[in-house]
Scaffold this motif. Structure first.
Motif, PDB file in Angstrom:
ATOM      1  N   VAL A   7       0.807  -1.203  -0.023  1.00  0.00           N
ATOM      2  CA  VAL A   7      -0.055   0.057  -0.015  1.00  0.00           C
ATOM      3  C   VAL A   7       1.033   1.163   0.003  1.00  0.00           C
ATOM      4  N   PHE A   8       1.895   1.266   0.832  1.00  0.00           N
ATOM      5  CA  PHE A   8       2.711   2.420   0.960  1.00  0.00           C
ATOM      6  C   PHE A   8       3.469   2.617  -0.307  1.00  0.00           C
ATOM      7  N   ALA A   9       4.057   1.466  -0.992  1.00  0.00           N
ATOM      8  CA  ALA A   9       4.748   1.370  -2.188  1.00  0.00           C
ATOM      9  C   ALA A   9       3.682   2.051  -3.203  1.00  0.00           C
ATOM     10  N   THR A  10       2.570   1.691  -3.346  1.00  0.00           N
ATOM     11  CA  THR A  10       1.662   2.129  -4.288  1.00  0.00           C
ATOM     12  C   THR A  10       1.448   3.776  -4.114  1.00  0.00           C
ATOM     13  N   ALA A  11       1.259   4.057  -2.896  1.00  0.00           N
ATOM     14  CA  ALA A  11       0.974   5.587  -2.497  1.00  0.00           C
ATOM     15  C   ALA A  11       2.445   6.373  -3.256  1.00  0.00           C
ATOM     16  N   ALA A  12       3.621   5.796  -2.679  1.00  0.00           N
ATOM     17  CA  ALA A  12       4.772   6.413  -3.190  1.00  0.00           C
ATOM     18  C   ALA A  12       4.850   6.358  -4.729  1.00  0.00           C
ATOM     19  N   ALA A  13       4.365   5.490  -5.266  1.00  0.00           N
ATOM     20  CA  ALA A  13       4.348   5.400  -6.868  1.00  0.00           C
ATOM     21  C   ALA A  13       3.536   6.500  -7.449  1.00  0.00           C
ATOM     22  N   LYS A  14       2.401   6.798  -6.882  1.00  0.00           N
ATOM     23  CA  LYS A  14       1.412   7.533  -7.312  1.00  0.00           C
ATOM     24  C   LYS A  14       2.076   9.130  -7.159  1.00  0.00           C
ATOM     25  N   PHE A  15       2.692   9.297  -5.870  1.00  0.00           N
ATOM     26  CA  PHE A  15       3.147  10.523  -5.625  1.00  0.00           C
ATOM     27  C   PHE A  15       4.179  10.892  -6.579  1.00  0.00           C
ATOM     28  N   ARG A  16       5.296   9.815  -6.888  1.00  0.00           N
ATOM     29  CA  ARG A  16       6.066  10.030  -7.984  1.00  0.00           C
ATOM     30  C   ARG A  16       5.663  10.431  -9.337  1.00  0.00           C
ATOM     31  N   GLY A  17       4.368   9.909  -9.500  1.00  0.00           N
ATOM     32  CA  GLY A  17       4.092   9.925 -10.981  1.00  0.00           C
ATOM     33  C   GLY A  17       3.288  11.181 -11.314  1.00  0.00           C
ATOM     34  N   SER A  18       2.778  11.704 -10.157  1.00  0.00           N
ATOM     35  CA  SER A  18       1.925  13.118 -10.203  1.00  0.00           C
ATOM     36  C   SER A  18       2.297  13.961  -9.126  1.00  0.00           C
ATOM     37  N   TRP A  19       3.584  14.081  -8.673  1.00  0.00           N
ATOM     38  CA  TRP A  19       3.915  14.754  -7.587  1.00  0.00           C
ATOM     39  C   TRP A  19       3.421  16.283  -7.544  1.00  0.00           C
ATOM     40  N   ARG A  20       3.755  16.974  -8.739  1.00  0.00           N
ATOM     41  CA  ARG A  20       3.234  18.551  -8.665  1.00  0.00           C
ATOM     42  C   ARG A  20       1.840  18.454  -8.362  1.00  0.00           C
ATOM     43  N   SER A  21       0.779  17.432  -8.841  1.00  0.00           N
ATOM     44  CA  SER A  21      -0.660  17.517  -8.513  1.00  0.00           C
ATOM     45  C   SER A  21      -0.893  17.268  -7.015  1.00  0.00           C
ATOM     46  N   TYR A  22      -0.233  16.306  -6.483  1.00  0.00           N
ATOM     47  CA  TYR A  22      -0.294  16.290  -5.054  1.00  0.00           C
ATOM     48  C   TYR A  22      -0.032  17.417  -4.009  1.00  0.00           C
ATOM     49  N   LEU A  23       1.456  17.827  -4.565  1.00  0.00           N
ATOM     50  CA  LEU A  23       1.561  19.003  -3.695  1.00  0.00           C
ATOM     51  C   LEU A  23       0.722  20.393  -3.829  1.00  0.00           C
ATOM     52  N   ALA A  24       0.098  20.218  -4.909  1.00  0.00           N
ATOM     53  CA  ALA A  24      -0.790  21.446  -5.174  1.00  0.00           C
ATOM     54  C   ALA A  24      -2.025  21.461  -4.112  1.00  0.00           C
ATOM     55  N   ILE A  25      -2.333  20.172  -3.760  1.00  0.00           N
ATOM     56  CA  ILE A  25      -3.515  19.922  -2.844  1.00  0.00           C
ATOM     57  C   ILE A  25      -3.504  20.629  -1.563  1.00  0.00           C
ATOM     58  N   PRO A  26      -2.461  20.716  -0.711  1.00  0.00           N
ATOM     59  CA  PRO A  26      -2.532  21.439   0.353  1.00  0.00           C
ATOM     60  C   PRO A  26      -2.259  23.072   0.118  1.00  0.00           C
ATOM     61  N   LEU A  27      -1.965  23.329  -0.721  1.00  0.00           N
ATOM     62  CA  LEU A  27      -1.654  24.865  -1.237  1.00  0.00           C
ATOM     63  C   LEU A  27      -3.143  25.328  -1.957  1.00  0.00           C
ATOM     64  N   ILE A  28      -3.734  24.473  -2.493  1.00  0.00           N
ATOM     65  CA  ILE A  28      -5.018  24.843  -2.973  1.00  0.00           C
ATOM     66  C   ILE A  28      -6.134  24.845  -1.642  1.00  0.00           C
ATOM     67  N   ALA A  29      -5.897  24.049  -0.680  1.00  0.00           N
ATOM     68  CA  ALA A  29      -6.684  23.875   0.469  1.00  0.00           C
ATOM     69  C   ALA A  29      -6.277  25.014   1.295  1.00  0.00           C
ATOM     70  N   ALA A  30      -5.204  25.587   1.445  1.00  0.00           N
ATOM     71  CA  ALA A  30      -4.802  26.965   2.136  1.00  0.00           C
ATOM     72  C   ALA A  30      -5.609  27.944   1.453  1.00  0.00           C
ATOM     73  N   ALA A 379      -9.684  17.811 -10.583  1.00  0.00           N
ATOM     74  CA  ALA A 379      -9.626  17.699 -11.877  1.00  0.00           C
ATOM     75  C   ALA A 379      -8.026  17.854 -12.304  1.00  0.00           C
ATOM     76  N   ILE A 380      -7.369  18.599 -11.314  1.00  0.00           N
ATOM     77  CA  ILE A 380      -5.854  18.477 -11.352  1.00  0.00           C
ATOM     78  C   ILE A 380      -5.108  17.459 -11.320  1.00  0.00           C
ATOM     79  N   ALA A 381      -5.809  16.523 -10.173  1.00  0.00           N
ATOM     80  CA  ALA A 381      -5.170  15.222  -9.884  1.00  0.00           C
ATOM     81  C   ALA A 381      -5.488  13.783 -10.893  1.00  0.00           C
ATOM     82  N   THR A 382      -6.482  14.247 -11.390  1.00  0.00           N
ATOM     83  CA  THR A 382      -7.133  12.972 -12.183  1.00  0.00           C
ATOM     84  C   THR A 382      -7.306  13.209 -13.885  1.00  0.00           C
ATOM     85  N   GLY A 383      -7.195  14.642 -13.937  1.00  0.00           N
ATOM     86  CA  GLY A 383      -7.442  15.029 -15.578  1.00  0.00           C
ATOM     87  C   GLY A 383      -8.769  15.003 -15.835  1.00  0.00           C
ATOM     88  N   ASN A 384      -9.600  14.698 -15.003  1.00  0.00           N
ATOM     89  CA  ASN A 384     -11.147  14.574 -15.257  1.00  0.00           C
ATOM     90  C   ASN A 384     -12.066  15.357 -14.529  1.00  0.00           C
TER      91      ASN A 384
END
Length: 406
Positions: A7-30, A379-384
């Motif tokens: 599970v952690f490996a999958t999460a890490a892979a997701k983050f590496r594959g779209s790290w900009r989108s995931y880092l945008a989440i707390p910024l948008i939340a702020a 939309a940013i994270a999934t493209g949909n």
């Protein structure tokens, strides 16, 4: 254990594959936290007049069928009535305040008015009228003492204040904004760091949960929680409270009692309960002006014509009296000292009512805006950007059956 690591490996892979989108989440939340709180503050005071389509608009209710009017302008009558009840019930005694006036001093300031009336309306030379100034002074002094004894029937403080607030619905908002300036700034700015913190949690959830709705739901939670937390932080706890070995803690507004007392008393004394506005109320209120006239007529030996002339001319000569009355009533220091002595429970009622009136509406508005911002994150994270429940699912094509065995 292997499944947990997977599970952690999958999460890490997701983050590496779209790290900009995931880092945008707390910024948008702020940003969502800041914007929803900013909008909540604006909704408290603005717009002054209803904006929207007036299909259904009810007096005292900010939200219409398709529009909005600020909470304070909408509820100006109810809020100003509660405020003036607090002022007259807890902060000052009307009888005691007006008792500070020196009748002889007021009479001296008004003496020229009597001389002018006698000269212009009764054709009495000013040389003659000036010789009887002692008589005018005696009558005026006695009348001022009569006013002091009957001030409750002559000056309706409640009506005086409420009519001002209804005539200029922005005035009450200015008072609250002045007294709660730091709390309103905190309410807005706290959304930024509350939102960022919750956004970090939202990002972690999104990495471990495949459902993209986690972003939209998370956005709604951010919008709801930032408004709710900020409001609670301002007013809770009302009294100093220790939490275990820590504290004591108290709501931010409650810790500023002396500073707020200063701001409230200055605003009220300079903009609301001034000598000019008090006398205007006495002379124009349908109830009090009759009492004023009858009291004056009695002091003038029943002369209705003389009383009528004085009442008519009085507003033109009160400018000489206002500075003395404002100084002698000393409403600013009186209100300030009384407010500083209020208990925490009493003081909390000074500002909190403006939030309480439609606190739930403000919090829900934050949740809705947060949800919409969550869709952007989705939309940013999934493209949909398509809402899941509006998206038509394609029928799955089953593979062809295997050829029959001969």
């Amino acid at each position: 254990m292997a499944n947990g690591l997977g599970v952690f490996a999958t999460a890490a892979a997701k983050f590496r594959g779209s790290w900009r989108s995931y880092l945008a989440i707390p910024l948008i939340a702020a940003f969502v936290g800041w914007f929803t709180n900013y909008l909540a503050v604006q909704m408290i005071f603005y717009p002054i007049n209803y904006i929207g389509i007036p299909l259904w608009v009810k007096d005292g209710v900010p939200l219409g069928a398709l529009g909005w009017r600020g909470i304070v302008p909408s509820k100006a009558k109810k809020m100003s009535e509660a405020m003036v009840d607090m002022v007259t019930g807890q902060l000052l005694s009307v009888e005691e305040v007006f008792g500070r006036l020196e009748p002889k001093k007021v009479a001296k300031l008004l003496n020229p008015m009597i001389e002018t009336i006698a000269s212009d309306n009764y054709n009495i030379p000013k040389k003659v009228t000036s010789q009887f100034s002692f008589l005018y002074s005696g009558v005026l002094s006695s009348f001022v003492r009569d006013m002091q004894k009957n001030i409750i029937s002559l000056c309706d403080i409640r009506k005086c204040v409420v009519e001002q607030m209804m005539e200029d619905r922005e005035l009450l908002g200015k008072l609250f904004q002045k007294c709660g300036e730091l709390e309103l700034k905190f309410l807005t700015n706290s959304g930024l760091w509350f939102g960022f913190f919750l956004g970090c949690i939202q990002m972690i959830v999104a990495l471990f949960v495949e459902n993209p709705w986690s972003l939209s739901i998370g956005g709604a939670i951010v919008g709801f929680a930032t408004n709710w937390l900020a409001l609670k932080w301002i007013f809770c706890p009302v009294t100093p409270t220790k939490i275990g070995p820590f504290g004591p803690f108290q709501g931010l507004f409650l810790t500023r009692q002396k500073a707020v007392a200063k701001e409230f008393s200055e605003f009220f004394a300079k903009n609301v309960l001034t000598s000019e506005k008090l006398f205007k109320s006495i002379l124009t209120d349908e109830t009090t002006k009759v009492n004023f006239f009858n009291l004056l007529k009695k002091r003038l030996w029943g002369s209705a014509s003389a009383a009528t002339l004085i009442v008519k001319e009085l507003p033109n000569h009160l400018s000489a009296v206002h500075p003395y009355v404002d100084k002698t009533l000393a409403l600013q220091p009186t209100l300030r000292k009384s407010m500083e002595k209020m208990s925490s429970i009493q003081f909390e009622r000074v500002l909190h009512p403006i939030f309480e009136e439609d606190e739930f509406t403000l919090i829900v508005a934050g949740a809705i805006l947060g949800f919409l911002a969550g869709l952007v994150q989705q939309a940013i994270a999934t493209g949909n950007f398509t809402l899941m429940f509006w998206k038509r699912r394609k029928k799955q094509k089953l593979p062809p059956p295997p050829p029959a065995l001969e």
